[in-house]
Scaffold this active site. Structure first.
Site, PDB file in Angstrom:
ATOM      1  N   CYS B  76       0.854  -1.194   0.000  1.00 45.38           N
ATOM      2  CA  CYS B  76       0.000   0.000   0.000  1.00 45.38           C
ATOM      3  C   CYS B  76       0.887   1.241   0.000  1.00 45.38           C
ATOM      4  O   CYS B  76       0.624   2.213  -0.710  1.00 45.38           O
ATOM      5  CB  CYS B  76      -0.890   0.023   1.240  1.00 45.38           C
ATOM      6  SG  CYS B  76      -1.881  -1.450   1.482  1.00 45.38           S
ATOM      7  N   HIS B  80       0.881   4.915  -1.787  1.00 44.54           N
ATOM      8  CA  HIS B  80       0.249   5.898  -0.898  1.00 44.54           C
ATOM      9  C   HIS B  80       1.199   6.480   0.154  1.00 44.54           C
ATOM     10  O   HIS B  80       0.765   7.295   0.964  1.00 44.54           O
ATOM     11  CB  HIS B  80      -0.956   5.277  -0.193  1.00 44.54           C
ATOM     12  CG  HIS B  80      -2.053   4.860  -1.124  1.00 44.54           C
ATOM     13  ND1 HIS B  80      -2.842   5.763  -1.799  1.00 44.54           N
ATOM     14  CD2 HIS B  80      -2.498   3.634  -1.497  1.00 44.54           C
ATOM     15  CE1 HIS B  80      -3.728   5.102  -2.546  1.00 44.54           C
ATOM     16  NE2 HIS B  80      -3.527   3.817  -2.389  1.00 44.54           N
ATOM     17  N   CYS B 114      -8.110  -1.883  -4.687  1.00 40.52           N
ATOM     18  CA  CYS B 114      -6.686  -1.555  -4.799  1.00 40.52           C
ATOM     19  C   CYS B 114      -5.875  -2.829  -4.966  1.00 40.52           C
ATOM     20  O   CYS B 114      -4.945  -2.902  -5.760  1.00 40.52           O
ATOM     21  CB  CYS B 114      -6.215  -0.813  -3.547  1.00 40.52           C
ATOM     22  SG  CYS B 114      -5.866   0.929  -3.835  1.00 40.52           S
ATOM     23  N   CYS B 177     -35.204   0.964  10.416  1.00 39.75           N
ATOM     24  CA  CYS B 177     -34.063   1.473  11.190  1.00 39.75           C
ATOM     25  C   CYS B 177     -34.503   2.683  12.013  1.00 39.75           C
ATOM     26  O   CYS B 177     -34.152   2.849  13.181  1.00 39.75           O
ATOM     27  CB  CYS B 177     -32.931   1.907  10.267  1.00 39.75           C
ATOM     28  SG  CYS B 177     -32.457   0.711   9.020  1.00 39.75           S
ATOM     29  N   CYS B 180     -36.178   2.652  15.668  1.00 43.64           N
ATOM     30  CA  CYS B 180     -35.310   2.584  16.846  1.00 43.64           C
ATOM     31  C   CYS B 180     -34.354   3.776  16.873  1.00 43.64           C
ATOM     32  O   CYS B 180     -34.281   4.510  17.844  1.00 43.64           O
ATOM     33  CB  CYS B 180     -34.492   1.295  16.842  1.00 43.64           C
ATOM     34  SG  CYS B 180     -35.441  -0.173  17.275  1.00 43.64           S
ATOM     35  N   HIS B 181     -33.600   3.949  15.803  1.00 44.30           N
ATOM     36  CA  HIS B 181     -32.430   4.835  15.848  1.00 44.30           C
ATOM     37  C   HIS B 181     -32.752   6.306  15.619  1.00 44.30           C
ATOM     38  O   HIS B 181     -31.883   7.145  15.745  1.00 44.30           O
ATOM     39  CB  HIS B 181     -31.379   4.343  14.847  1.00 44.30           C
ATOM     40  CG  HIS B 181     -30.845   3.003  15.218  1.00 44.30           C
ATOM     41  ND1 HIS B 181     -29.995   2.809  16.288  1.00 44.30           N
ATOM     42  CD2 HIS B 181     -31.060   1.767  14.698  1.00 44.30           C
ATOM     43  CE1 HIS B 181     -29.696   1.525  16.393  1.00 44.30           C
ATOM     44  NE2 HIS B 181     -30.335   0.863  15.448  1.00 44.30           N
ATOM     45  N   ARG B 218     -22.221  -5.452  11.813  1.00 45.45           N
ATOM     46  CA  ARG B 218     -23.159  -4.834  12.748  1.00 45.45           C
ATOM     47  C   ARG B 218     -24.534  -4.686  12.122  1.00 45.45           C
ATOM     48  O   ARG B 218     -25.547  -4.927  12.770  1.00 45.45           O
ATOM     49  CB  ARG B 218     -22.618  -3.457  13.191  1.00 45.45           C
ATOM     50  CG  ARG B 218     -23.484  -2.781  14.225  1.00 45.45           C
ATOM     51  CD  ARG B 218     -23.435  -3.574  15.511  1.00 45.45           C
ATOM     52  NE  ARG B 218     -24.423  -3.121  16.493  1.00 45.45           N
ATOM     53  CZ  ARG B 218     -25.678  -3.548  16.541  1.00 45.45           C
ATOM     54  NH1 ARG B 218     -26.121  -4.408  15.630  1.00 45.45           N
ATOM     55  NH2 ARG B 218     -26.486  -3.129  17.483  1.00 45.45           N
ATOM     56  N   CYS B 222     -28.226  -6.175  13.175  1.00 45.06           N
ATOM     57  CA  CYS B 222     -29.475  -5.403  13.257  1.00 45.06           C
ATOM     58  C   CYS B 222     -30.576  -6.103  12.461  1.00 45.06           C
ATOM     59  O   CYS B 222     -31.705  -6.237  12.936  1.00 45.06           O
ATOM     60  CB  CYS B 222     -29.272  -3.992  12.715  1.00 45.06           C
ATOM     61  SG  CYS B 222     -29.127  -2.740  13.991  1.00 45.06           S
TER      62      CYS B 222
END
Lengths: 108, 261
Positions: B76, B80, B114, B177, B180-181, B218, B222
């Site tokens: 990398c 970069h 990449c 979503c 709740c959020h 995550r 949910c």
């Protein structure tokens, strides 16, 4: 993969008699031995059982770990700077693997 | 408010009571980072670079950054250079549309592209330690930067798709979503506090998993929680949702690698 399974934080230098704060974390799954895999087979226990720290060859900290300790065990402790010497951190797990890392402490 | 058996009767009762006792949070209230809803202890754990277990992956990512891979034997860093300069602020601008393919890229997809496009290496699978380490390392360079993504031009259709997904009820529990959020952020759901649904801390070390995980992991959790279909890691559905979440979290500071319950 080049792994860095240990991260340690402590000063490089300290005055004689000064209290030195040390923090260390080891990357380890801490498999409890109580879990089963997705076909119901028991996953063998593999936890870090002991951690010791020596300072100039003298043991200054010992930690007996139990299965209740979470993965990637972290500990913070302190010691008193006496003389210039090497701190050696050693972790041993159930498979017999030993993780060792050392840091120099220069006492002025 | 929709109550369901999954949210256990106690939650419904308590939430119902809280609705009477506490002022209801306005839907347009400032979106806060996930750490805002954590205990002081967990906030301290996240802030301490040694105690934060996610930093183990960042350390790994730092060595992977310099490691030559693939046919070209480029690392990398070959293109970069130093990540602390070139990658600063990048995570705050992602997801973004890739000019060459016209697709929406998150950090994981950018890293993998990449690898295949420039390094002649194989793409890394989601949730492998290698991809998590590289993503965490790149995201960590933007810690403290404010999230600001582009949603105009080629990104507009992705943003619209993500916005729709955020407000569409899904699963057996028939929840979106937003229910709740947005409508209930800051209130209790079983043993936890509902967050604003912000992705600025990811990849994050989740205590429940005892490991670092991606935002898509995550999101899959949910989806499972409302008993809806779980999309694949890196799927267009989650990518567009990730863009919407980032736009919603505009101005929130990047916390990666965060600690989450």
């Amino acid at each position: 993969m080049a792994r860095a399974p240990v991260r340690i934080s402590m000063p490089d230098e300290a005055k004689k008699g000064e209290i030195v704060d040390i923090k260390a974390i080891l990357r380890h799954p801490m498999e409890t031995g109580y879990r089963v895999d997705n076909v119901g087979k028991k996953i063998p226990r593999n936890i870090v059982t002991d951690m010791t720290v020596t300072y100039g060859g003298v043991e200054v900290m010992r930690w007996k770990l139990q299965p209740g300790v979470a993965a990637n065990p972290f500990i913070g402790f302190s010691t008193v700077a006496i003389e210039t010497g090497e701190l050696v951190f050693t972790w041993t797990d159930d498979t017999g693997q030993v993780f060792r890392e050392s840091r120099m402490l220069t006492v002025t | 408010m929709q109550c369901s058996r999954f949210l256990v009767s106690g939650f419904c009762g308590v939430a119902g009571l809280m609705g009477v006792l506490l002022p209801v949070l306005a839907a347009d209230q400032t979106v806060r980072p996930g750490s805002f809803y954590m205990s002081k202890n967990l906030q301290a754990l996240q802030a301490d670079d040694i105690a934060n277990p996610g930093m183990l992956w960042v350390s790994d990512g730092e060595s992977l950054w310099k490691q030559p891979v693939g046919r070209t034997q480029k690392s990398c860093a070959s293109c970069h250079d130093a990540a602390d300069v070139t990658m600063k602020g990048v995570a705050a601008r992602y997801p973004a549309v890739d000019a060459e393919s016209g697709e929406l890229f998150n950090l994981e997809k950018r890293i993998n592209t990449c690898r295949t496009r420039h390094q002649g290496a194989e793409a890394l699978a989601y949730e492998t330690d290698e991809l998590l380490a590289l993503t965490a390392y790149v995201a960590h360079q933007s810690r403290g930067e404010r999230v600001k993504v582009h949603i105009d031009g080629p990104a507009a259709p992705f943003y619209e798709a993500g916005r729709k997904r955020f407000y569409t009820r899904v699963g057996q529990l028939n929840l979106s979503c937003a229910q709740c959020h947005e409508a209930n952020a800051g209130r209790r759901l079983r043993g936890d506090t509902i967050s604003d649904g912000v992705g600025s801390g990811w990849p994050a070390y989740r205590l429940e998993w005892q490991t670092l995980g991606s935002l898509h992991r995550r999101l899959r959790a949910c989806s499972l929680g409302v008993r809806a279909r779980q999309f694949d890691f890196g799927s267009p559905e989650y990518l567009s949702l990730e863009l919407y979440l980032a736009k919603r979290a505009e101005g929130v500071r990047v916390e990666a690698p965060a600690v989450r319950r």
